[in-house]
Design a protein around this motif. Structure first.
Motif, mmCIF file in Angstrom:
data_model
loop_
_atom_site.group_PDB
_atom_site.id
_atom_site.type_symbol
_atom_site.label_atom_id
_atom_site.label_comp_id
_atom_site.label_asym_id
_atom_site.label_seq_id
_atom_site.Cartn_x
_atom_site.Cartn_y
_atom_site.Cartn_z
ATOM 1 N N UNK A 135 0.841 -1.198 0.000
ATOM 2 C CA UNK A 135 0.000 0.000 0.000
ATOM 3 C C UNK A 135 0.875 1.246 0.000
ATOM 4 N N UNK A 136 0.273 2.323 -0.474
ATOM 5 C CA UNK A 136 0.899 3.642 -0.408
ATOM 6 C C UNK A 136 0.083 4.483 0.563
ATOM 7 N N UNK A 137 0.741 5.274 1.367
ATOM 8 C CA UNK A 137 0.010 6.086 2.344
ATOM 9 C C UNK A 137 0.628 7.472 2.426
ATOM 10 N N UNK A 138 -0.189 8.417 2.853
ATOM 11 C CA UNK A 138 0.315 9.777 3.041
ATOM 12 C C UNK A 138 -0.580 10.493 4.044
ATOM 13 N N UNK A 139 -0.097 11.615 4.517
ATOM 14 C CA UNK A 139 -0.862 12.471 5.418
ATOM 15 C C UNK A 139 -0.983 13.839 4.759
ATOM 16 N N UNK A 140 -2.045 14.570 5.163
ATOM 17 C CA UNK A 140 -2.227 15.933 4.623
ATOM 18 C C UNK A 140 -2.805 16.826 5.709
ATOM 19 N N UNK A 141 -2.475 18.102 5.636
ATOM 20 C CA UNK A 141 -3.100 19.078 6.536
ATOM 21 C C UNK A 141 -4.401 19.552 5.894
ATOM 22 N N UNK A 142 -5.175 20.331 6.670
ATOM 23 C CA UNK A 142 -6.424 20.874 6.114
ATOM 24 C C UNK A 142 -6.146 21.819 4.947
ATOM 25 N N UNK A 143 -4.950 22.396 4.951
ATOM 26 C CA UNK A 143 -4.576 23.302 3.845
ATOM 27 C C UNK A 143 -3.950 22.546 2.679
ATOM 28 N N UNK A 144 -4.130 21.238 2.678
ATOM 29 C CA UNK A 144 -3.676 20.383 1.565
ATOM 30 C C UNK A 144 -2.157 20.393 1.373
ATOM 31 N N UNK A 145 -1.461 20.443 2.473
ATOM 32 C CA UNK A 145 -0.016 20.204 2.399
ATOM 33 C C UNK A 145 0.195 18.723 2.672
ATOM 34 N N UNK A 146 0.921 18.065 1.784
ATOM 35 C CA UNK A 146 1.035 16.604 1.850
ATOM 36 C C UNK A 146 2.402 16.159 2.359
ATOM 37 N N UNK A 147 2.372 15.034 3.049
ATOM 38 C CA UNK A 147 3.628 14.384 3.432
ATOM 39 C C UNK A 147 4.190 13.665 2.214
ATOM 40 N N UNK A 148 5.414 13.201 2.365
ATOM 41 C CA UNK A 148 5.967 12.294 1.383
ATOM 42 C C UNK A 148 5.093 11.021 1.382
#
Ligand SMILES: [Fe+2]
Length: 504
Positions: A102-115
């Protein structure tokens, strides 16, 4: 390894703060500057982790997808990063498919994404193959984490097993390959431990391996600082905050021992001697290595296991390592009888009880993966290594299982400890003669080992990587095989490496 401590003391020198090469935040993915990680896979679940740069409480979205572009998101949700866990978050993603990447990521409410991280679930049923990389003893001051980067690049490694000393509670004052100009202090509080874990995550190679592979981790003495009473609890808290581990016993966080089932191929049993050795007695005057509860748990797991292989993740050497006054004189290590009375050799009677169980219950295919010692060992396990009637040193017959130690990622080995180069072959030679069950030893390199497991055999490979500079060099040193049902290493395995798939 405790012996080297004595040899490591030099006066502290302070200078202006600056980061050494390779130490930086991943600012392109702010506020997720410490990367992502995954760990403790089961057949249906895996833990995903990230940390945001400390700020106010932050609502984060996590997403899990079967493709790296996130066009096939299978699960998502939200989670809050707060100061309670030092802005680290973990989510135990459930309901996943077995044996799936699987691929996973996190994001803030302002749509800034993790690697984007890669996580893998365990297979079930009829499993034909799995490959593990085993690592330990990663001092960020002692050297570069090139070995982590090399493992991250390997497509053939399914999971990473970290056997402890993931972080170091204090800097190596004699092994200064990569020190910040100001010496970090010895960890003495929860704040210190959190800072230590955070500093480690400024290492791009460590971030890369956490991002690329799913880890199964245990601690050792430097992660938990057991030599200093009263600090363990805080160290344990920080360890669970920063490593993606499914706490096996929430009421007792100190119980980190746990098992992973890899279908009918292998059970991976992670044990913890560190927090338990010598604290309880199994009979009057007889000290237990694992404590009574864990001891019973391990023996039950071994007896109940129906998989082909029983892999034991173990912090400190299980097999006997006999020393001598000459070795003590040359190296300053050990007590002249055994090289480390703090490991299983300090509890020979309790160890023999485990060996007896394995032998009497005819438990085949035990492979112990060990950290701590910082050097490479390939060993047959036997309670009678010097009894020629019970153990054949030439063939290995008579052994009840096998053990391997991984070289350290960076922490001091016999060469780094300042033992004159000319002495090392002599020490190795004396050690090998005293310990006929040590099939192969190598006392001077850093790196990692891989264990390639099929129903027919396990192949262990030693990969050596420099630590004193950033480099893509690595060399294959040796490979050994143990065949199913044989319970000792084969002496003459062809030492060509298995094909390395670098699809990552
Ligand atoms: Fe270590």
């Amino acid at each position: 390894m405790r012996f080297f401590y004595l040899m490591m003391f030099l006066p502290v020198v302070a200078a202006a703060q600056s980061y050494p090469p390779g130490i930086f935040e991943d600012t392109a993915h702010a506020p997720f500057v410490y990367g992502v990680a995954s760990g403790d896979p089961t057949a249906q679940s895996v833990i995903i982790w990230t940390k945001v740069r400390p700020s106010e409480d932050t609502i984060l979205v996590w997403q899990v997808s079967t493709d790296s572009l996130f066009t096939k998101i299978v699960q998502e949700g939200s989670i809050i990063a707060t100061s309670i866990s030092d802005y680290c978050v973990q989510h135990d993603v459930q309901g996943l498919q077995t044996n799936t990447t699987y691929y996973y990521r996190f994001a803030t409410e302002k749509k800034k994404f993790s690697v984007v991280g890669i996580a893998k679930t365990l297979p079930i049923g009829d499993v034909k193959h799995i490959k593990l990389a085993a690592v330990s003893c990663s001092s960020i001051w002692a050297g570069h984490f090139n070995a982590y980067r090399r493992i991250a690049e390997r497509g053939d490694v399914d999971f990473v097993i970290h056997l402890g000393d993931y972080v170091y509670d204090y800097p190596d004052r004699k092994q200064l390959n990569r020190m910040p100009s100001e010496y970090p202090k010895d960890c003495a509080s929860l704040t210190d431990w959190r800072e230590r874990h955070t500093y480690y995550l400024l290492d791009a190679d460590l971030r890369k391996l956490r991002q690329q592979k799913t880890w199964i981790t245990i601690w050792d003495n430097h992660d938990t600082d057991v030599e200093e009473p009263g600090k363990t609890e805080e160290a344990i808290q920080a360890f669970y905050e920063y490593l993606p581990i499914r706490m096996p016993d929430i009421a007792h966080p100190e119980n980190i021992y746990r098992k992973f089932s890899i279908g009918n191929l292998a059970d991976l049993i992670m044990i913890d001697m560190l927090l338990f050795r010598g604290k309880e007695e199994y009979a009057p005057g007889k000290k237990s290595v694992l404590g009574l509860k864990q001891d019973e748990w391990l023996k039950t797991e071994l007896q109940n296991s129906t998989a082909t292989w029983r892999l034991i993740g173990n912090q400190e050497m299980m097999t006997d390592w006999l020393s001598s006054p000459t070795i003590k004189k040359l190296t300053g290590q050990g007590d002249g009888r055994v090289m480390d009375p703090g490991n299983w050799s300090g509890y020979p009677e309790d160890r023999q009880r485990l060996y007896d169980l394995i032998e009497m219950k005819k438990i085949n295919n035990v492979v112990v993966l060990t950290g701590d010692v910082h050097m490479s060992f390939v060993m047959d396990m036997t309670g009678t290594p010097r009894n020629r009637e019970r153990y054949n040193r030439k063939t290995g017959e008579g052994a009840i299982g096998v053990e391997l130690t991984t070289p350290s990622i960076s922490r001091v080995n016999m060469r780094d400890a300042g033992i004159p180069g000319g002495f090392i072959p002599a020490v190795q030679d004396i050690s090998n003669r005293l310990n006929p069950h040590h099939v192969w030893t190598h006392f001077t390199e850093h790196g990692y080992l891989t264990l390639d497991v099929t129903p027919e055999r396990c192949i262990a490979e030693f990969w050596y990587v420099p630590i004193n500079k950033v480099t893509s060099e690595q060399k294959f040193k040796r490979g050994y095989v143990v065949k199913s049902g044989v319970n000792h290493w084969e002496r003459d395995y062809n030492t060509k490496p298995l094909p390395v798939n670098s699809k990552n």
